[in-house]
Every structure is written in structure tokens, then in C-alpha cells.
Scaffold this active site. Structure first.
Site, PDB file in Angstrom:
ATOM      1  N   HIS A   1      41.121 -53.012  -2.765  1.00  0.00           N
ATOM      2  CA  HIS A   1      41.974 -51.790  -2.363  1.00  0.00           C
ATOM      3  C   HIS A   1      40.926 -50.849  -1.479  1.00  0.00           C
ATOM      4  O   HIS A   1      41.051 -50.203  -0.623  1.00  0.00           O
ATOM      5  CB  HIS A   1      42.215 -51.057  -3.773  1.00  0.00           C
ATOM      6  N   SER A   2      39.491 -50.678  -2.026  1.00  0.00           N
ATOM      7  CA  SER A   2      38.563 -50.058  -1.266  1.00  0.00           C
ATOM      8  C   SER A   2      37.217 -50.471  -1.809  1.00  0.00           C
ATOM      9  O   SER A   2      37.185 -51.361  -2.576  1.00  0.00           O
ATOM     10  CB  SER A   2      38.834 -48.411  -1.658  1.00  0.00           C
TER      11      SER A   2
ATOM     12  N   SER B   1      45.228 -37.663   0.608  1.00  0.00           N
ATOM     13  CA  SER B   1      44.921 -38.630  -0.376  1.00  0.00           C
ATOM     14  C   SER B   1      46.176 -38.753  -1.295  1.00  0.00           C
ATOM     15  O   SER B   1      46.381 -39.826  -1.856  1.00  0.00           O
ATOM     16  CB  SER B   1      43.597 -38.195  -1.088  1.00  0.00           C
TER      17      SER B   1
ATOM     18  N   GLU C   1      30.028 -53.289   4.557  1.00  0.00           N
ATOM     19  CA  GLU C   1      28.574 -53.567   4.165  1.00  0.00           C
ATOM     20  C   GLU C   1      27.894 -52.285   4.263  1.00  0.00           C
ATOM     21  O   GLU C   1      27.120 -52.270   3.431  1.00  0.00           O
ATOM     22  CB  GLU C   1      28.270 -54.640   5.341  1.00  0.00           C
TER      23      GLU C   1
END
Lengths: 534, 476
Positions: free
Chosen positions: B368-369, B239, B153
Site C-alpha cells: 500500500h505504501s 489524505s 528504495e
């Protein structure tokens, strides 16, 4: 067996049955093989000495005897064609080696005989002399038949003599010496002196501290790896063919035998795999030395090198350091085509977090590799295949096991005042040749061997340019975005007022490297245009 | 830690026989090899041969993959019992040309303990949890869920640049962490922050990393969720996908050389198994006999790529045998199954010093993100179904409550406290100073090199000259 006093009435008297005009079989199987396998010798008359530490006429000592001299010496160099340097000249192999097999029994031991001629150094060239050496070594039995390397015993027996008229030097038969009527004169006092000297020389592993010795780049790298692995148990090697095969270019010869398969790891064919494994091992505190068969293959692993090894210390805020060394041949070899000839100095040199080194001489190779292995940061060590076999003089300091060359400092190979030539790796040799040619035209060039691509020794380059006011950069790699471009930029930024002329870059042609020898030569800088036809 | 066994009379899956449990020395039973009644080595009726998988095992030797190999090697009346020697060993031969099928009739079953409602399935065997561990596990799952919700959020409100949730995979996160030892070195992908949570990383530390403040150990170097902690044996998230897999083999090799009673644990998703590094890592780990535990979170989606487009094999578990690695498939939404399986797998890895692959089937409930909106490529009803009816936390909570170790009242209290804690942590982190200028240049190398010293000096001089243009939020 006691040292017997053989001198009686000023002349040597040998006990009956002892003769010192041995056949080649006797040399190998009676004397040399016993020495090699530490069995008692029939006679302790042969001293141990490093025959290459002195000139051949010094070996005779005070004796003016013209007879053959026999010495036990280190067998180093017996299995290859390298030259052996002495204070005033060099021994060069004359013809190919000859095998000596025991005629009576089928023994597994085979002797090798090498003929060498001594060349004396005089001002600019070397001149052949009449000094001849026959060096006998023992080829030890092999475990596998398909291993074409010859393993030689530790000792060689050297016969040294002055060639006289009528004396055969290229002997193909075992017993080719014309039997001299007089028995050889032999002075035991000289024996003792030489013996002690010989012991001292041998104790320094055939590299005498007084005279300049030579070392190939291959031996330099091998010895550096050996010493660092011996000093720190966390150092280990990994790569394709580094173990059983002794290294694709024989750089890691002997290391598997010495340190075992846990520390010299032969890997499957996966650069991504073993580079990743090396990085992971470094995360946890080991110190891997990862070999790429050539840096062209490092592209299959470049993510691990850049994204993991180079950046981890920064991204983890100092928690994860990666003390890894990536090494292997870089740049052009000879006739290997486009996918085996690229120079990666510029690509790796642009990446923060990496240190990039490019040695030229044996001293560079030894010192920089040792520094790289001890460094806590990831290091890319760019060697050159064509330099592996080249010999360079090395000082005693270089041979010491704690020798290190500081990373980030260039070396001034040749001082000058008219123009600065900056190069790295093989191009340093070409630059020195070019400097010699320029000297004939009255131009005194200063040649800088960068040694370190990242960090770049900007201070040394700028200082030199401020002295000479002109700069030429030389590299094998592609011109665009190359090392020369960075050097030019740094000089223009820092020493613009000192430049009398624009900076010149000499680089490889902007093409994938061709294979055919003639156009391959055209694709790379050469020392002198007139040395090959256009 | 005692083991609690249950016997069964009827089990839906193939766990019919007596299976010895947990101890490495036991051998697993396999179905007897196929022998035709006539004594000929005839194939079964189907011309395409199916190959048997490991029936069930937690320990023991691998079963034979292909039914007919037994026949070949045994001496036979036909006299065709010779095998031929090739590099790699002896291999039996057959005069029947048979291709191994690309697919099998039955998929590899997954190991499960709790049913959909959280009750132990009759006949299941698992490692019993004590109250303390079970409650801690559940509380950690709740923490993870609340942390994910609120941070997500916060990103949506523009207070964070990026976030990635582990919604739907709480069981894998926490149960794995509970089953491993704190000495085991974790090489995560990015959906495993629960392990850090379990090992003691505080909410405040998570917030510091996400907001890049000076308080975090990260010195503001990494994107959010790229956590790392040397003290907690959690290697910084990287990453590029699957790079951690061969690195895990390297860490394991290092542990092996040290002789430590610990292993390396590497995570990947279903998508990561397509990377070349997955292949290199599995192959190499098997050859090197590195003590690494590979855990694949098969959650069905790699951003927008469903598993049907990721690979055509039966998931990831079948790839283990291809590399000579022991493997198992588990229900990743079943906390007890995950706990038991990881404990057993870890023991195998450490005792036998060999790699093991665990495929945990689960579902990625969240996007996913924060850069992704998964309703664009999958149906909302699918997501809702998994969220409501197949929730790993609900199942585990039911089991914990059934044991009398948890109550609704404690649930409400916990959630309330955690919400406050997370909100407060975010508020504090938002206001905390960011790293200072010096942190821009440090840690590139072990020691600050001269060129960076010069750059820093020149930058500070520039700042002095142009104070008004220098951003106010960078401490000097």
C-alpha cells in the site's frame, strides 16, 4: 387622467358621482387592485407616500382637517407582525388581519386589512395615541395551495385618522363608517407637496435617508445575499430547503424566483455531499454560500470544512483558494433539544485557515455577510435563530449595497469604565440588558460585541481591559475550551498588570441542552436572575 | 483520429451482435424481453429472478434492468396492463412477489482489447493509437515504474520519509491521462502520479515535492506524493479518503456553469467506495447532471482489506445504475482498453453533461505504501504471479513492439537514461535548501493576518536571541 382642480371657493367640490368615503370593497377592488396591477385609477387623488417616514400628524401637512387621510404606500410588513417605526414612535398592529372578499364575483383577489395603532415614544416607554391606521393590502393568488405564505401586492392603501369619541375603530362590517355630513376638505397644494415627498420616499424603497429605520436580522441577511448575488454572477447558494421552501428560516426568501435554480440550489439531504460539492466548486473559482440548516448538522460535513476548505490554500502553497461561506443558525434556539442547540464558535474558531464570524445586529449581519462573501478565504458565518426576527435600527450607510464591516474588528456597543463585558451573537443583547441593570447600581459597564471569533480582536479587548481593569466574558457555548477561555488567556498574557480581579467566564452549563423550557433556561446565561422563578 | 473496426465470428463474451460504436446517437441492442410461450406473464423457472445488465455499450440508452418490466407495461390479453402513479413516476405492478436477487449468475463482464500476451483479441473493437501516442504512452509507463522503484528504495534507505507506488497500475495511470484532454480537471486519490507525468510534471518537480524543498511549488507543505499543480489541472492530493468525490461534482458544476468543453475526473480505489462521500457524490452528481467522470481503480486491496470484505456487491460497476449513472467495467491492465473506454466515457460526459462511472479492474502489485508490508496479509506467490505474468506494461509493450514501434535496444537505452535522471534528481533534491521561515506562515489566509505577523516577528526575535539553538537547515 388629468389632475383636476377640485378646490372652488375654498372648499372642495367633487364632481357628481365621486365620493370619497369608500367601502372596504371599493378600497381593495377599485383603488388598490388597479394600483397594484398598474391599471388606470378612477381618480388620481390618492398620493403615494411612505406613511412610515413621518409621524401621523405630519402626514396631514398644513391642513387642519380632521378627515380620514388616504395614501398609497409600500406594502412592506403587511404580511407579518413587525412594527413600523416613525421618527417619534411606532405603529403596532392591533388585532389580527381581516380578509376582504369581493361579494359580487368570486375573484381570486382577496384583500387583507390590518389595523394599527400609533404609539408615541416618550423617554423610557411608548404611549398609545388616538392615531389609527387601516392598512389594506392585496393577497395575490398562489400557485400551490399548500404554500401557506401569503404573497402580497406591492402597494398598500392606508387610511389614517384620529380616533374620536363614538367612532368605531374595530369595524367588522364593510361599511361601518358613520357617514359624515360634511364632505371632506381637501387641499390640493398639500397633495402636490406630499406627492413629491411621497415619490422621493418611495424611490428610496421605503427606507428614508433622514430617519432611522429598522431592519430585522432576517431581512439583513436576505438583502445581503441578494445584493452580493446580483453583483457577482459567481456567487451561488446551496443548501437544504433554500429554494422552493424559501429557506428553512425564510432567510433565502425570494432568491430562487429572482436568480433561478442554477444559482439557488436545493440539495438532497447530504451535508457531506453538498459541502464537498461547494468546496469543489470553490476550488474551480465559483463563490458558493453553503447553508446548514443548523451548525449542528455541519458535523456531518466537518471533514470537508476543516480538512479541505480550511487547509487547502496552505497545503497547496497558495494555488488553490477556497472562497466559500458556510452559514446557518448556531447555538441555542428555543426548545429544540441537545442535538440542535450546540454552539460551534470555539471548535471552528480554533482552526487556522478559517475565518469565523458571529453577527449580532442587523448591521453586523449585513456588513459581515457581505464581507464574508467577498473574502477569498473560507468563512464560517454563525447566525442565531432567535435573532432572525429581531429588529435593529439601521443607518442609511448600512443599507447601501457596498456596505461592509471589516472582519476581525470588534465593536464597542456601549462605552463604560468600570468593567468590560465581552460577548458575541445573542449574548451581546443580554450583556446590554445586564449593563442597564448594572447602571442602576452605579456600575458603568463597557460592552464589546466581538463580531469576529477568528481573527479575534485582541487589541480591542486588551485596550478595554486596560481601561476598566476588570473583564467578564459571556458565551452560550460550553465552558471548557470555549471562546471565553481564549479571551481570558490573551488578556492574562498581554494585560496581566492591568487586571484588578480574576477574569470571569460566563458560559452555558456543561451539559447537553435539555428540552423542557424551565431547565433549558437554566442551561444558558440569562440577563437577570430575577426574571424567572427558580 | 480514425476508428478501426474489426468484425468477428466468434467472441467468447456476449459481444455477438452488431454494435454501433462511439457515436452517442446510436442505441444499444438488448435481448428481447422474456415472454412466456403461453402468453401468461409467468416467471422463468427459478423463483428468484435474475436481472439483466447492460449487454455491451459504449453509448446509447440504458437497457432495462429487469426482464419482466416490459411485460407489465405492454398491453396484455390479461388486461393487467395498468401501471400506478407514485411520486417518482409510473410503475408497473405485478401480482407475483419477486425479490431481486442480491447476486447474479454472471458478473458484469469487463471490456478488454489485448489478451494476456498483448495481442488484440479477435473481434475486439478499440480506438486505434498512432505510433507517436503509443510510444509516448509506453515511455511514460516506464518512467513511472522507474520513478516508483527508485523513490521507494530511497525511502527504504531513510532519505525520504514516505512514498507510495503505483506498481501494477501503470496502464490506468498513463492510458487515462492520454485519453483525457489537458483541460479536464483531475481530482486524484493518490495512486495517479502518472497523469502528472503525462501532462509534463518533471522528475525534478516530483523529487522537490517529495523532499519538501524550496524549489517545489508545494513550499514543503505536504507529505510526499501529495502532488498538486494548478497549471496542469491536477488538484492537490488530499489524505482523507473519497473527499475528492463530491468535490469533483462541485468542480464539474462550476465547469458546467462556465460552459466549458471539459469535465472533472475523480479517482478512487475500491476502498474509497465504502466512504459516505462516494454515495453522496454519485447521487448528487446524477441529480445535478454534473459532467464528472468517476474512475474506480479496483485493485483488490485497501491496505489489508480485500474486496471480499469491502463490499458484497459485484464490484463497483453495478452501483452506477443504482444512482442512475451509466457505468462500464474494463480490464485496467489493458492499456488499449483503458484508452478506448476513457475516451468514449469522456465524450459522453462532456456531450451529455452527465456523470459516468468506470470501474477498472487491476491489481495492486506493490505494498500500500512504505508503511506497509503486504506479505503479512497476502501470499507472496499471488503478488509474484501478477507481477510476472499479468503485467500491464509487458502486454502493452508486446503490442507496441508487434507494430514495429519499439525495440529491445530502445528499451535498454530508455531504462538506463531514466535511472540516471531519477537518481540525479534525488541527489539534487536532497541537497536543495528547504523552504524558508516565512513559508511557515504564508498562505494560511489570502493575506497574512496580524496574529501570524506577530508570531513570525516574535519567532525571529527568539532566533536572534538563541542563534546557537536554531536548526541550521531552516533558511531565514
Amino acid at each position: 387622467m388629468d389632475k383636476l382642480n377640485f378646490v372652488r371657493d375654498g372648499g372642495r367640490k367633487l364632481p357628481p358621482g365621486f365620493r370619497f368615503e369608500p367601502t372596504e370593497e371599493e378600497i381593495v377592488f377599485q383603488y388598490l387592485s388597479r394600483k397594484t396591477f398598474s391599471h388606470p385609477l378612477p381618480a388620481l387623488v390618492i398620493p403615494e407616500i411612505d406613511v412610515f417616514s413621518m409621524d401621523p400628524w405630519q402626514l396631514a401637512g398644513d391642513s387642519d382637517s380632521e378627515e380620514d387621510m388616504y395614501f398609497f404606500s409600500n406594502a412592506h410588513g403587511c404580511d407579518n407582525e413587525s412594527e413600523r417605526v416613525t421618527p417619534s414612535g411606532v405603529w403596532k398592529a392591533n388585532g389580527s388581519s381581516k380578509k376582504i372578499i369581493n361579494s359580487s364575483k368570486r375573484m381570486p383577489i382577496v384583500g387583507i386589512k390590518k389595523s394599527l395603532v400609533f404609539y408615541m415614544r416618550s423617554s423610557t416607554k411608548i404611549v398609545a395615541t388616538n392615531w389609527i391606521m387601516h392598512q389594506y393590502c392585496i393577497a395575490l393568488p398562489q400557485q400551490e395551495q399548500n404554500n401557506c405564505l401569503v404573497r402580497i401586492g406591492e402597494w398598500s392603501l392606508c387610511r389614517i385618522f384620529m380616533k374620536k369619541g363614538g367612532r368605531q375603530v374595530e369595524d367588522d362590517d364593510a361599511n361601518s363608517y358613520s357617514a359624515s355630513s360634511s364632505s371632506p376638505n381637501y387641499d390640493p397644494t398639500i397633495f402636490n407637496e406630499n406627492f413629491e415627498q411621497g415619490i422621493g420616499a418611495v424611490a428610496l424603497r421605503a427606507y428614508s435617508s433622514s430617519s432611522a429605520n429598522k431592519m430585522t436580522v432576517r431581512d439583513a441577511i436576505n438583502s445581503a445575499l441578494d445584493e452580493e448575488m446580483s453583483a457577482d454572477p459567481k456567487v451561488f447558494m446551496m443548501g437544504e430547503e433554500v429554494g422552493e421552501y424559501q429557506g428553512a428560516y425564510k432567510i433565502t426568501k425570494g432568491l430562487l424566483d429572482k436568480y433561478g435554480p442554477q444559482r439557488v440550489v436545493d440539495t438532497p439531504i447530504t451535508e457531506a455531499g453538498f459541502t464537498g460539492i461547494g468546496v469543489g466548486a470553490a476550488y474551480h473559482g465559483l463563490r458558493p454560500v453553503v447553508e446548514f440548516m443548523t451548525f449542528n448538522f455541519s458535523m456531518q460535513a466537518i471533514d470537508h470544512i476543516i480538512n479541505s476548505a480550511a487547509k487547502s490554500n496552505y497545503m497547496s502553497a497558495g494555488q488553490i483558494s477556497v472562497p466559500i461561506v458556510f452559514r446557518g443558525p448556531n447555538g441555542a434556539a428555543s426548545g429544540v433539544g441537545a442535538q440542535h442547540s450546540q454552539c460551534y464558535a470555539a471548535w471552528f474558531g480554533s482552526c487556522p485557515g478559517l475565518k469565523v464570524l458571529a453577527p449580532y445586529s442587523a448591521e453586523d449581519a449585513r456588513g459581515l455577510l457581505k464581507a464574508a462573501i467577498r473574502d477569498p478565504d473560507p468563512v464560517v458565518f454563525l447566525e442565531n435563530e432567535l435573532l432572525y426576527g429581531e429588529s435593529f435600527p439601521v443607518s442609511a450607510e448600512t443599507l447601501d449595497s457596498s456596505f461592509c464591516v471589516p472582519i476581525g474588528k470588534a465593536k464597542i456597543e456601549r462605552e463604560g469604565k468600570d468593567v468590560t463585558i465581552v460577548a458575541y451573537s445573542k449574548m451581546v443583547g443580554f450583556s446590554l440588558q445586564a449593563a442597564d441593570i448594572l447602571a442602576k447600581e452605579g456600575i458603568n459597564a463597557e460592552v464589546i460585541n466581538l463580531r469576529s471569533i477568528r481573527p479575534l480582536d485582541r487589541a480591542a479587548i486588551n485596550a478595554s481591559v486596560r481601561k476598566t481593569n476588570r473583564l467578564v466574558t459571556v458565551e452560550e457555548g460550553f465552558p471548557q475550551h470555549g471562546v471565553g477561555a481564549e479571551i481570558c488567556a490573551t488578556v492574562v498574557e498581554d494585560s496581566f498588570e492591568y487586571l484588578d480581579a480574576p477574569v470571569q467566564r460566563i458560559a452555558g452549563a456543561d451539559v447537553p441542552t435539555p428540552y423542557a423550557a424551565n431547565i433549558e433556561r437554566m442551561a444558558f446565561p440569562q440577563a437577570c436572575a430575577s426574571s424567572f422563578p427558580l | 483520429m480514425g476508428s478501426w473496426f474489426a468484425r468477428s465470428r466468434s467472441i467468447p463474451y456476449l459481444l455477438k451482435r452488431n454494435i454501433s460504436f462511439l457515436h452517442a446517437n446510436s442505441s444499444c441492442k438488448t435481448l428481447p424481453p422474456y415472454k412466456s410461450p403461453h402468453g401468461f406473464r409467468e416467471r422463468p423457472a427459478a423463483s428468484i429472478l435474475s436481472f439483466r445488465r447492460l449487454e455491451s455499450t459504449l453509448a446509447g440508452k440504458q437497457a432495462q434492468a429487469v426482464a419482466y418490466t416490459d411485460d407489465e407495461v405492454d398491453s396484455d390479453a390479461d388486461g393487467e396492463n395498468q401501471s400506478i402513479e407514485f411520486p417518482g413516476g409510473r410503475v408497473g405492478f405485478t401480482t407475483q412477489m419477486e425479490f431481486i436477487s442480491e447476486a447474479t449468475d454472471k458478473r458484469v463482464p469487463c471490456y478488454r482489447v489485448l489478451d494476456d500476451d498483448g495481442f488484440p483479441i479477435a473481434g475486439t473493437r478499440f480506438e486505434q493509437l498512432d505510433e507517436e501516442t503509443a510510444v509516448k504512452m509506453y515511455k511514460s509507463m516506464v518512467s513511472l515504474q522507474i520513478m516508483d522503484t527508485i523513490f521507494y528504495e530511497a525511502q527504504r534507505q531513510g532519505r525520504l520519509s514516505f512514498y507510495l507506488t503505483s506498481t501494477g497500475e501503470e496502464a490506468i495511470n498513463i492510458a487515462t491521462a492520454a485519453a483525457l484532454s489537458p483541460d479536464d480537471i483531475i481530482l486524484p486519490q493518490y495512486r495517479e502520479p502518472g497523469i502528472l507525468l503525462w501532462r509534463g510534471f518533471s522528475i525534478e518537480e516530483f523529487a522537490s515535492q517529495c523532499f519538501g524543498t524550496k524549489d517545489g511549488h508545494g513550499k514543503g507543505r505536504q507529505m510526499p506524493i501529495h502532488y498538486g499543480s494548478k497549471d496542469l489541472n491536477f488538484i492537490t492530493v488530499s489524505s482523507p479518503i473519497a473527499t475528492q468525490l463530491p468535490q469533483a461534482a462541485g468542480v464539474a458544476y462550476s465547469l458546467k456553469m462556465d460552459g466549458k468543453e471539459a469535465c472533472a475526473v475523480a479517482f478512487t480505489g475500491d476502498g474509497g467506495t465504502s466512504e459516505g462521500d462516494f454515495h453522496a457524490a454519485m447521487n448528487f452528481a446524477a441529480v445535478m447532471e454534473a459532467p464528472v467522470l468517476f474512475i474506480c481503480r479496483n485493485n483488490g486491496w485497501a491496505i489489508s482489506t480485500p474486496v471480499s470484505e469491502q463490499f458484497r456487491s459485484d464490484g463497483v460497476v453495478v452501483k452506477g445504475q443504482a444512482y442512475g449513472i451509466r457505468s462500464i467495467r474494463i480490464d485496467g491492465n489493458d492499456a488499449l482498453a483503458v484508452y478506448s473506454a476513457i475516451r468514449a466515457a469522456r465524450m459522453m460526459v462532456v456531450r451529455e453533461q452527465k456523470p459516468v462511472l468506470v470501474e477498472a479492474l487491476t491489481y495492486r502489485v506493490g505494498h500500500h505504501s512504505t508503511s506497509d508490508d503486504s506479505t503479512k496479509y497476502r501470499s507472496v506467490s499471488e503478488i509474484e504471479q501478477w507481477k510476472r505474468t499479468r503485467n500491464p506494461m509487458t502486454r502493452f509493450r508486446n503490442w507496441v513492439q508487434a507494430n514495429g514501434w519499439w525495440s529491445d535496444k530502445e528499451e535498454t537505452e530508455l531504462r538506463g537514461t531514466l535511472r540516471q535522471q531519477v537518481l540525479k534528481a534525488i541527489q539534487i533534491a536532497e541537497k536543495t535548501e528547504k523552504p524558508s521561515l516565512g513559508d511557515l506562515f504564508s498562505d494560511v489566509y489570502d493575506k497574512l493576518p496580524s496574529n501570524l505577523q506577530e508570531q513570525e516577528k516574535s519567532l525571529r526575535q527568539t532566533i536572534k536571541r538563541h542563534k546557537q539553538d536554531f536548526p541550521a537547515d531552516v533558511p531565514l
